[in-house]
Design a protein around this motif. Sequence first.
Motif, PDB file in Angstrom:
ATOM      1  N   LEU A  96       0.949   4.075  -4.471  1.00  0.00           N
ATOM      2  CA  LEU A  96       0.555   2.675  -4.305  1.00  0.00           C
ATOM      3  C   LEU A  96       1.759   1.802  -3.927  1.00  0.00           C
ATOM      4  O   LEU A  96       1.644   0.586  -3.874  1.00  0.00           O
ATOM      5  CB  LEU A  96      -0.084   2.137  -5.588  1.00  0.00           C
ATOM      6  CG  LEU A  96      -1.422   2.770  -5.998  1.00  0.00           C
ATOM      7  CD1 LEU A  96      -1.868   2.246  -7.345  1.00  0.00           C
ATOM      8  CD2 LEU A  96      -2.502   2.496  -4.964  1.00  0.00           C
ATOM      9  N   GLY A  97       2.893   2.441  -3.698  1.00  0.00           N
ATOM     10  CA  GLY A  97       4.058   1.699  -3.212  1.00  0.00           C
ATOM     11  C   GLY A  97       5.039   1.263  -4.279  1.00  0.00           C
ATOM     12  O   GLY A  97       6.003   0.555  -3.990  1.00  0.00           O
ATOM     13  N   LEU A  98       4.837   1.675  -5.519  1.00  0.00           N
ATOM     14  CA  LEU A  98       5.753   1.264  -6.586  1.00  0.00           C
ATOM     15  C   LEU A  98       7.030   2.109  -6.533  1.00  0.00           C
ATOM     16  O   LEU A  98       6.976   3.294  -6.225  1.00  0.00           O
ATOM     17  CB  LEU A  98       5.080   1.457  -7.956  1.00  0.00           C
ATOM     18  CG  LEU A  98       5.831   0.822  -9.120  1.00  0.00           C
ATOM     19  CD1 LEU A  98       5.469  -0.643  -9.237  1.00  0.00           C
ATOM     20  CD2 LEU A  98       5.530   1.535 -10.427  1.00  0.00           C
ATOM     21  N   TRP A 135       3.617  -7.890  -9.520  1.00  0.00           N
ATOM     22  CA  TRP A 135       2.499  -7.253  -8.814  1.00  0.00           C
ATOM     23  C   TRP A 135       1.385  -8.266  -8.646  1.00  0.00           C
ATOM     24  O   TRP A 135       0.990  -8.932  -9.596  1.00  0.00           O
ATOM     25  CB  TRP A 135       1.989  -6.062  -9.631  1.00  0.00           C
ATOM     26  CG  TRP A 135       1.073  -5.200  -8.831  1.00  0.00           C
ATOM     27  CD1 TRP A 135      -0.243  -5.432  -8.571  1.00  0.00           C
ATOM     28  CD2 TRP A 135       1.419  -3.990  -8.155  1.00  0.00           C
ATOM     29  NE1 TRP A 135      -0.743  -4.437  -7.778  1.00  0.00           N
ATOM     30  CE2 TRP A 135       0.242  -3.538  -7.508  1.00  0.00           C
ATOM     31  CE3 TRP A 135       2.585  -3.243  -8.020  1.00  0.00           C
ATOM     32  CZ2 TRP A 135       0.212  -2.370  -6.749  1.00  0.00           C
ATOM     33  CZ3 TRP A 135       2.546  -2.086  -7.269  1.00  0.00           C
ATOM     34  CH2 TRP A 135       1.384  -1.653  -6.643  1.00  0.00           C
ATOM     35  N   GLY A 136       0.937  -8.387  -7.434  1.00  0.00           N
ATOM     36  CA  GLY A 136      -0.117  -9.373  -7.246  1.00  0.00           C
ATOM     37  C   GLY A 136      -0.921  -9.105  -6.011  1.00  0.00           C
ATOM     38  O   GLY A 136      -0.648  -8.173  -5.267  1.00  0.00           O
ATOM     39  N   VAL A 137      -1.934  -9.914  -5.832  1.00  0.00           N
ATOM     40  CA  VAL A 137      -2.678  -9.860  -4.581  1.00  0.00           C
ATOM     41  C   VAL A 137      -2.366 -11.150  -3.836  1.00  0.00           C
ATOM     42  O   VAL A 137      -2.089 -12.170  -4.455  1.00  0.00           O
ATOM     43  CB  VAL A 137      -4.191  -9.700  -4.805  1.00  0.00           C
ATOM     44  CG1 VAL A 137      -4.512  -8.283  -5.185  1.00  0.00           C
ATOM     45  CG2 VAL A 137      -4.698 -10.650  -5.863  1.00  0.00           C
ATOM     46  N   PRO A 138      -2.387 -11.107  -2.515  1.00  0.00           N
ATOM     47  CA  PRO A 138      -1.992 -12.285  -1.758  1.00  0.00           C
ATOM     48  C   PRO A 138      -2.967 -13.438  -1.992  1.00  0.00           C
ATOM     49  O   PRO A 138      -4.100 -13.242  -2.408  1.00  0.00           O
ATOM     50  CB  PRO A 138      -2.065 -11.822  -0.303  1.00  0.00           C
ATOM     51  CG  PRO A 138      -2.307 -10.371  -0.330  1.00  0.00           C
ATOM     52  CD  PRO A 138      -2.809 -10.001  -1.672  1.00  0.00           C
TER      53      PRO A 138
ATOM     54  N   LYS B 322       1.443  -1.888  -2.890  1.00  0.00           N
ATOM     55  CA  LYS B 322       2.464  -2.937  -2.897  1.00  0.00           C
ATOM     56  C   LYS B 322       2.671  -3.550  -1.513  1.00  0.00           C
ATOM     57  O   LYS B 322       2.867  -4.760  -1.380  1.00  0.00           O
ATOM     58  CB  LYS B 322       3.778  -2.354  -3.423  1.00  0.00           C
ATOM     59  CG  LYS B 322       4.772  -3.416  -3.826  1.00  0.00           C
ATOM     60  CD  LYS B 322       6.013  -2.810  -4.431  1.00  0.00           C
ATOM     61  CE  LYS B 322       7.056  -3.900  -4.643  1.00  0.00           C
ATOM     62  NZ  LYS B 322       8.389  -3.359  -4.842  1.00  0.00           N
ATOM     63  N   ALA B 324       0.627  -4.220   0.680  1.00  0.00           N
ATOM     64  CA  ALA B 324      -0.425  -5.151   1.097  1.00  0.00           C
ATOM     65  C   ALA B 324      -0.162  -6.573   0.628  1.00  0.00           C
ATOM     66  O   ALA B 324      -0.633  -7.522   1.243  1.00  0.00           O
ATOM     67  CB  ALA B 324      -1.780  -4.678   0.574  1.00  0.00           C
ATOM     68  N   TRP B 325       0.557  -6.720  -0.475  1.00  0.00           N
ATOM     69  CA  TRP B 325       0.746  -8.084  -0.976  1.00  0.00           C
ATOM     70  C   TRP B 325       2.195  -8.543  -0.930  1.00  0.00           C
ATOM     71  O   TRP B 325       2.486  -9.719  -1.065  1.00  0.00           O
ATOM     72  CB  TRP B 325       0.218  -8.221  -2.406  1.00  0.00           C
ATOM     73  CG  TRP B 325       0.756  -7.229  -3.406  1.00  0.00           C
ATOM     74  CD1 TRP B 325       0.130  -6.091  -3.814  1.00  0.00           C
ATOM     75  CD2 TRP B 325       1.995  -7.276  -4.111  1.00  0.00           C
ATOM     76  NE1 TRP B 325       0.911  -5.423  -4.732  1.00  0.00           N
ATOM     77  CE2 TRP B 325       2.058  -6.130  -4.928  1.00  0.00           C
ATOM     78  CE3 TRP B 325       3.074  -8.174  -4.132  1.00  0.00           C
ATOM     79  CZ2 TRP B 325       3.143  -5.845  -5.746  1.00  0.00           C
ATOM     80  CZ3 TRP B 325       4.156  -7.894  -4.957  1.00  0.00           C
ATOM     81  CH2 TRP B 325       4.173  -6.739  -5.745  1.00  0.00           C
ATOM     82  N   LYS B 327       5.434  -9.987   0.133  1.00  0.00           N
ATOM     83  CA  LYS B 327       5.803 -10.927   1.205  1.00  0.00           C
ATOM     84  C   LYS B 327       6.980 -10.350   1.991  1.00  0.00           C
ATOM     85  O   LYS B 327       7.982  -9.957   1.424  1.00  0.00           O
ATOM     86  CB  LYS B 327       6.211 -12.281   0.626  1.00  0.00           C
ATOM     87  CG  LYS B 327       5.118 -12.949  -0.197  1.00  0.00           C
ATOM     88  CD  LYS B 327       4.322 -13.934   0.634  1.00  0.00           C
ATOM     89  CE  LYS B 327       3.344 -14.727  -0.202  1.00  0.00           C
ATOM     90  NZ  LYS B 327       2.416 -13.917  -0.996  1.00  0.00           N
TER      91      LYS B 327
END
Lengths: 157, 328
Positions: A96-98, A135-138, B322, B324-325, B327
């Motif tokens: 997930l990119g962590l 960690w968040g959503v845009p 990560k 996707a959000w 910046k």
Amino acid sequence: MTYKFEPTIIGFTCNWCSYRAADLAGTARIKYPPNVRLVRLMCSGRLDPTFVFKALASGADGVIITGCHPGECHYLEQNYKALRRFQLMRRTLVGLGLEPGRVKLIWASAAEGARFASEINIFVEEIRALGPLHWGVPDDEEPSTVHSPLSEMEVPA
Amino acid sequence: MSDKPKFAMYWAASCGGCEIAVLNTNEKILDVDANFDVVFWPVAMDAKYKDVEAMQDGSILLTLFNGGIRTDENEHIAKLLRQKSKILVAFGSCANEGCVPGLANLSDAREIVHTAFNTVSTDNPKQVYPMTSYDVPEGEICIPKILPTLKTLDQVVDVDYYMPGCPPESHQIAAVIDLVIQVLQGKAELPPKGSVIGAGNSTVCDECQRARNVKTITSFNRIFGQEIDPDLCLLEQGIPCNGVATRSGCNARCPTAGAQCIGCYGPAEGVVDYGARLVSAFASVIDAKEPDEIDRILDGIPDPAGQFYRFNLAGSLLRAGKSAWEKA
């Protein structure tokens, strides 16, 4: 005043070893950074990966999981289960990119107060070096750049 | 206009499989027509958004909404249908939890647009990209804007009922249609708001007929290239079968047919995070104690994020990758 990043870290400890190690560090007046918020579980084998995902989704910059040394689990071998879950969980989070360094598993016995404190010290510095996660959503507002060309980006076919 | 209660069905970011599943109820669809006035169903009939906008608030009795919220158009229609509907059902995996379109949340939206308009399979020498609005002599014309991530229906509006499945099984849809008709006739009551309808309360394993023993896994394998025992639990045979965390309701169709459950019915009752439950379940049954040996076994699951979140990423705790959000 300049902003200084202080990592927020959630730590999961086992009732029989690592929580007592933390307790021992306290009674022995060993100092370690206050960045870690400890959550006591009965066993590291109780650690549902959901707890870690929720911590990260709710603003933690890193998560440390602690348990009894291999072979010394109060419930015989649940710390091995924790190890396997940790390894698979970390692979999933990396997918997930962590950054893999944001989650860590260490072993500490009830006698290892000093070691526990030093591991927390090390982890806090590692997370400090990685920087904030948040960690968040845009936002719902669409960034104006979404539809513009990205010529510099390589996308494999 | 008839006096029959009004019915609507909409598709947002979806594949159209949900509408096919509705039509697969065969003659049951005639009951829908006999009991409802279908006022809006873009796949099946011609209606305009302005027709919906002209309706009174709450005038549509039942709306089945399938698809995730990927564009501002999807979001607009979700809000519009919420306003116009008494009962809004998140219908199918996309509306419930994002489904396969939700896997795009592993990527930045710009990357997605870039992939669509500028990869080797796309002949686009002039680097033409779509503009979301353009002025022509007749006025401004617009196309929908893509949102940074795909959202589930209940991340955008209030949802009354959840009906999972990719797509929901036709016999389950038929049962729900029957229930709603019985409610209309005063013979039954609606379940409490927020309920999952048209599905079971247990896991796929509970409906699976394969024999289960103590699991000790020494390797994970893909389903091809090995002999599969047709009567034994697939997970026990090292096939990453998602049945343990997946809601029942499909009669364990895939394991019965010899394929692993991929999780289209979403999280089972009480599961907060589908992927976390699977991580927990799979890791528990690995027969190894040494980190290197565990790693070797886990190499058999080359894409854990895809394996555990194929249907559930947008509806999971972390909701997106990560990139996707983050910046830029």
